[in-house]
Write a protein that holds these residues in place. Structure first.
Motif, short mmCIF file in Angstrom:
data_model
loop_
_atom_site.label_atom_id
_atom_site.label_comp_id
_atom_site.label_asym_id
_atom_site.label_seq_id
_atom_site.Cartn_x
_atom_site.Cartn_y
_atom_site.Cartn_z
N PHE A 122 0.84 -1.20 0.00
CA PHE A 122 0.00 0.00 0.00
C PHE A 122 0.88 1.26 0.00
O PHE A 122 0.64 2.19 -0.77
N GLY A 123 1.89 1.27 0.85
CA GLY A 123 2.77 2.43 0.92
C GLY A 123 3.55 2.65 -0.36
O GLY A 123 3.63 3.77 -0.87
N VAL A 124 4.13 1.58 -0.89
CA VAL A 124 4.93 1.69 -2.11
C VAL A 124 4.08 2.17 -3.28
O VAL A 124 4.47 3.08 -4.03
N VAL A 125 2.91 1.58 -3.45
CA VAL A 125 2.05 1.92 -4.59
C VAL A 125 1.52 3.34 -4.48
O VAL A 125 1.50 4.09 -5.47
N SER A 126 1.07 3.73 -3.30
CA SER A 126 0.52 5.08 -3.14
C SER A 126 1.60 6.14 -3.34
O SER A 126 1.36 7.17 -4.00
#
Length: 412
Positions: free
Chosen positions: A213-217
């Motif tokens: 979630f963090g990487v993609v956002s």
């Protein structure tokens, strides 16, 4: 008829979209000149189209890029400035419907949440102006929809919805940094919900889920700066991308001079100081655009917030509690965001959440209220019709015509 439509949620969503798009589009060419912050964002979009140099550096680029796309497709005119705002306004209304449907697992409250948002006037005004907030709201609402869809998914689609939520929330941050607290909220809510019921977010371990979630956002956010790499003067570079974020932070937190329309966050739910986006002669007649909420919805919604808190605390009702907490969070963050000035349009996102809270409250007490949610539509429609001339830049009779709508001293 309403009972039959409740059995066909997809058809209902299409009808809501058609009505919203028509309502937002009619008369979009009024006023014919730039109004309020269009002066900043449409001007920045024009520069962006030429790839000449950086402008309006205090905000990320995605919202301005969408305005620029509208100008590219429809021309440098009121329709081009505002076309994509209408589309995102419609997407927001349909998103409110989908979000409430997933939250309550019932079509009726979803329908009423969408109607309240449509008549609430805040989305209506923002969907007809070339500003950033309608894009911010659209991405955030659909990020919330994807989050709830991932929570309920029982198949491999859970990861698809989860990553879609990350992309949408990252795009929201790419419009305005005001979306950052909602990204953090999604992470905290995920951990809490997984701890309370491991069956939610089926098959997802908390650590890889949060990492993805963090990487993609974050990747989505930085991808929104792609046009800046093609500027003719001072193009963005990979080395400058991170330092540029600190430049944006300095601009975001600078102390601004006092403004006639500034207001404190606690006053926004009471609508003590709405904003005149426009009030002058245009095409030979006086016209006005006032950003103000629908009193029947926004003031009644405050009672619904209290009722949902009551149901959540005293009755352990999860859905009302979640709705009340989301509204409280959405307004509460403005008490700590380091802004030297506040404006009523910052209440845009909380006002959308308030429509969900109102529908959830009616749904929770549906037996006691005997479906009297329909009764609220009478004053809501009446208030919308009453304010419509100064929401949509209709021709007014004379220069002092605005006094007809000034209920409180702060409205003038």
């Amino acid at each position: 008829m309403l009972d039959r439509l409740e059995q066909r949620p997809a058809l209902l969503a299409l009808l809501i979209a058609a009505v919203a798009q028509a309502l937002f589009t009619i008369g979009i060419e009024r006023p014919s000149t730039l109004l309020f912050d269009e002066v900043h964002y449409v001007t920045a979009a024009r520069v962006l189209l030429d790839f000449s140099h950086i402008t309006n550096p205090e905000h990320p680029m995605l919202g301005k890029s969408l305005i620029a796309l509208g100008i590219h497709l429809f021309g440098d005119n009121p329709i081009g400035w505002r076309a994509f705002s209408t589309l995102f306004g419609t997407a927001t209304i349909v998103g409110v419907y989908a979000f409430t449907l997933l939250l309550t697992r019932a079509t009726r409250p979803a329908l009423f949440a969408a109607i309240f948002a449509l008549l609430g006037q805040m989305v209506f005004v923002q969907a007809r102006i070339g500003m950033l907030d309608v894009f911010l709201g659209g991405f955030l609402v659909w990020g919330g929809v994807a989050f709830l869809a991932a929570m309920h998914a029982k198949t491999r689609r859970v990861w698809l919805w989860w990553l879609a939520s990350a992309v949408l929330l990252g795009a929201a941050v790419g419009v305005k940094w005001a979306a950052i607290p909602y990204v953090a909220l999604a992470g905290v809510a995920f951990l809490w919900l997984r701890w309370r019921d491991p069956a939610r977010f089926s098959g997802m371990h908390w650590f890889p889920a949060l990492a993805a979630f963090g990487v993609v956002s974050i990747a989505t956010y930085f991808a929104t700066f792609a046009p800046a790499f093609f500027y003719r003067v001072g193009p963005m570079t990979l080395d400058r991308l991170i330092p540029f974020q600190f430049e944006m932070w300095a601009l975001q937190t600078q102390v601004l001079s006092p403004h006639n329309y500034q207001s404190d966050w606690w006053s926004w739910p009471l609508m003590l100081r709405p904003i005149w986006y426009f009030y002058e002669k245009d095409q030979g007649v006086m016209r006005g655009v006032l950003l103000i909420g629908n009193p029947a919805i926004l003031w009644t919604g405050l009672v619904a917030v209290a009722a949902c808190w009551w149901a959540g605390v005293r009755e352990k009702a999860g859905v009302p509690l979640a709705a009340a907490m989301l509204w409280t969070f959405s307004i509460g963050i403005w008490a700590i965001i380091p802004k030297s000035l506040g404006f009523f349009y910052y209440y845009y996102l909380p006002s959308i959440v308030l429509c969900v809270v109102l529908a959830v409250a009616f749904h929770h007490w549906r037996d006691a209220l005997k479906r009297r949610d329909e009764w609220l539509l009478i004053p809501a429609v009446g208030a919308f019709a009453y304010f419509y001339p100064i929401l949509s830049a209709q021709a007014l009779t004379h220069e002092r015509a605005f006094t007809r709508w000034m209920w409180l001293p702060g409205w003038a």
